[in-house]
Design an enzyme around this catalytic site. Structure first.
Site, PDB file in Angstrom:
ATOM      1  N   HIS A   1       0.861  -1.180   0.000  1.00 38.79           N
ATOM      2  CA  HIS A   1       0.000   0.000   0.000  1.00 38.79           C
ATOM      3  C   HIS A   1       0.898   1.230   0.000  1.00 38.79           C
ATOM      4  O   HIS A   1       2.023   1.197   0.502  1.00 38.79           O
ATOM      5  CB  HIS A   1      -0.864  -0.037   1.269  1.00 38.79           C
ATOM      6  CG  HIS A   1      -1.932   0.996   1.347  1.00 38.79           C
ATOM      7  ND1 HIS A   1      -1.667   2.312   1.668  1.00 38.79           N
ATOM      8  CD2 HIS A   1      -3.278   0.914   1.173  1.00 38.79           C
ATOM      9  CE1 HIS A   1      -2.802   2.997   1.693  1.00 38.79           C
ATOM     10  NE2 HIS A   1      -3.795   2.175   1.402  1.00 38.79           N
TER      11      HIS A   1
ATOM     12  N   GLN B   1      -4.474  -4.499   7.178  1.00 32.67           N
ATOM     13  CA  GLN B   1      -5.497  -5.410   6.676  1.00 32.67           C
ATOM     14  C   GLN B   1      -5.586  -6.686   7.500  1.00 32.67           C
ATOM     15  O   GLN B   1      -6.659  -7.273   7.637  1.00 32.67           O
ATOM     16  CB  GLN B   1      -5.195  -5.779   5.210  1.00 32.67           C
ATOM     17  CG  GLN B   1      -5.377  -4.635   4.227  1.00 32.67           C
ATOM     18  CD  GLN B   1      -6.808  -4.139   4.154  1.00 32.67           C
ATOM     19  OE1 GLN B   1      -7.755  -4.892   4.338  1.00 32.67           O
ATOM     20  NE2 GLN B   1      -6.964  -2.860   3.886  1.00 32.67           N
TER      21      GLN B   1
ATOM     22  N   ASP C   1       3.187  -4.079   8.391  1.00 31.21           N
ATOM     23  CA  ASP C   1       1.966  -3.297   8.213  1.00 31.21           C
ATOM     24  C   ASP C   1       0.788  -4.246   8.384  1.00 31.21           C
ATOM     25  O   ASP C   1       0.473  -5.036   7.495  1.00 31.21           O
ATOM     26  CB  ASP C   1       1.969  -2.664   6.817  1.00 31.21           C
ATOM     27  CG  ASP C   1       0.698  -1.875   6.528  1.00 31.21           C
ATOM     28  OD1 ASP C   1      -0.204  -1.844   7.389  1.00 31.21           O
ATOM     29  OD2 ASP C   1       0.596  -1.308   5.425  1.00 31.21           O
TER      30      ASP C   1
ATOM     31  N   LYS D   1     -10.143   0.057  10.651  1.00 32.83           N
ATOM     32  CA  LYS D   1     -10.281  -1.211   9.932  1.00 32.83           C
ATOM     33  C   LYS D   1     -10.567  -2.376  10.882  1.00 32.83           C
ATOM     34  O   LYS D   1     -10.794  -3.507  10.446  1.00 32.83           O
ATOM     35  CB  LYS D   1      -9.019  -1.495   9.112  1.00 32.83           C
ATOM     36  CG  LYS D   1      -8.773  -0.471   7.998  1.00 32.83           C
ATOM     37  CD  LYS D   1      -7.535  -0.833   7.191  1.00 32.83           C
ATOM     38  CE  LYS D   1      -7.146   0.281   6.231  1.00 32.83           C
ATOM     39  NZ  LYS D   1      -8.121   0.451   5.138  1.00 32.83           N
TER      40      LYS D   1
ATOM     41  N   CYS E   1      -4.762   2.315  -3.732  1.00 34.10           N
ATOM     42  CA  CYS E   1      -3.548   2.855  -3.097  1.00 34.10           C
ATOM     43  C   CYS E   1      -2.383   1.871  -3.199  1.00 34.10           C
ATOM     44  O   CYS E   1      -1.540   1.797  -2.294  1.00 34.10           O
ATOM     45  CB  CYS E   1      -3.799   3.229  -1.641  1.00 34.10           C
ATOM     46  SG  CYS E   1      -4.988   4.567  -1.435  1.00 34.10           S
TER      47      CYS E   1
END
Length: 401
Positions: free
Chosen positions: A120, A200, A197, A223, A359
């Site tokens: 991303h 998600q 990261d 999220k 993105c």
């Protein structure tokens, strides 16, 4: 076989969206919020808002206690070793920028930063810009045919000059868990710092940062069914002190005069100014709600919906699924159909999905695409949502063809 969600009624917005004729399938962008979060926000504002850590009055004490309780809940959710390893930011993007600026002093010209081809923009641009500022080399780890970071290539590219590895846990386009244990081991063998990261991945299952073994882990509250404007940076005790401060103001100062200042260590040293107090308290309430659920049942429900979504897409002529998605989201294109046109027709029928480059523009470019449609699922979705989507998709494709 129909799949119903026993948690659907816990999210008032789902019913409200249904009354508006909307089917929400854009959960990878942001999730709807449980009633427990709404109640916590109302309670905080209705019973007296106050700033944290600095006030001696009772409202300030209550706010600080609730704020720090949320820090403890986040630490428990991630199985962090200590509460002080949790830094509140304004989002995963903010946390990644904090790392890029906070670690800048660790690099010298010619050092290398390794990221993957699927990142991303939030986990690309901070490192790209750092590389440009310090004359570093940004090394891109390629993907294999399954949409996973190629471990053989990574073993060749992660070397003695690698100072940092930053990779996503779960691709927001390809929907595949990345081989983090192997990647992190490759980086650790070279003495490199590791950043994951989890924006998600954090919402799907429970993730133990101690077992994972990364130096830093970031995610966004919104999220994870929590409020917007709140992010989390987890850091190991031996690496957090290596971060330099990058934002300055109230809260993070131990002592100062007109000539110099001494700053607090993490976490408060990286929470300059007034933090998103209500949002942090709301995230704590959201985690309480999530803790109360049967996690195995949630995962099984999401897996069933994912299988239904994937099967339905593969049954339709001209639909091409990107990669080999494993859970929760599927990105696809349709032969001869522009993704923006298809998204427009789906929107007209009340289907909320995402279209474009998500993105992750370099990834889409590498696939020869300008964009794709992404359908992403959450625990409150059910098979009726997918049926509405498939009905709308069939009508849209009939018109476009």
């Amino acid at each position: 076989m129909p799949l119903s969600s026993p948690w659907r009624d816990d999210f008032p917005a789902i019913d409200a969206l249904q009354r508006q004729g909307q089917t929400y399938l854009d959960n990878a962008a942001t999730t709807q919020k449980p009633q427990a979060l709404l109640d916590a926000l109302n309670h905080y504002y209705a019973n007296g808002a106050a700033n944290v850590h600095r006030a001696q009055h009772l409202p300030g004490t209550h706010a600080t206690q609730a704020f720090e309780n949320s820090r403890s809940k986040v630490a428990h959710w991630l199985n962090a070793g200590e509460t002080g390893q949790i830094v509140f930011t304004h989002g995963a993007t903010s946390a990644l920028n904090l790392l890029a600026y906070g670690l800048e002093h660790e690099f010298v010209a010619g050092d290398e930063i390794a990221i993957s081809a699927l990142e991303h923009h939030a986990n690309l641009l901070p490192w790209q810009q750092l590389a440009q500022r310090r004359n570093l080399k940004l090394v891109i780890l390629p993907l294999n045919e399954q949409g996973l970071i190629d471990l053989n290539a990574a073993a060749q590219l992660i070397g003695k000059r690698t100072r940092l590895l930053a990779v996503s846990q779960l691709s927001n386009v390809l929907g595949a868990w990345q081989p983090l244990p192997e990647l992190l081991a490759l980086a650790k063998a070279q003495g490199a710092l590791t950043v994951v990261d989890g924006a998600q991945g954090v919402v799907h299952g429970r993730h133990d940062v101690q077992a994972l073994g990364c130096d830093f882990y970031v995610f966004s509250s919104h999220k994870l069914y929590g409020p917007e404007g709140v992010g989390i940076l987890y850091g190991r005790n031996d690496v957090l002190p290596r971060l330099q401060h990058w934002q300055f103001g109230g809260e993070m100062v131990l002592t100062t005069d007109y000539d110099q200042a001494k700053f607090r260590p993490a976490p408060l040293g990286f929470e300059a100014g007034t933090p998103p107090i209500a949002g942090v308290i709301g995230l704590g309430a959201t985690l309480d709600y999530l803790q109360s659920l049967d996690h195995r049942a949630v995962l099984e429900h999401e897996a069933g919906l994912h299988a239904m979504l994937l099967e339905g897409l593969c049954q339709r002529d001209g639909v091409r699924v990107l990669g080999e998605p494993q859970l929760a989201l599927v990105s696809f294109v349709v032969d001869g159909v522009h993704n923006a046109d298809l998204a427009h027709l789906l929107t007209e029928q009340g289907i909320a999905v995402r279209a474009g480059h998500h993105c992750a523009m370099p990834l889409l470019k590498s696939l020869g695409l300008s964009g794709a449609i992404r359908v992403s699922l959450a625990l409150y979705n059910d098979s009726s949502d997918l049926q509405h989507f498939f009905n709308a998709l069939d009508q849209a494709l009939e018109l476009l063809r």
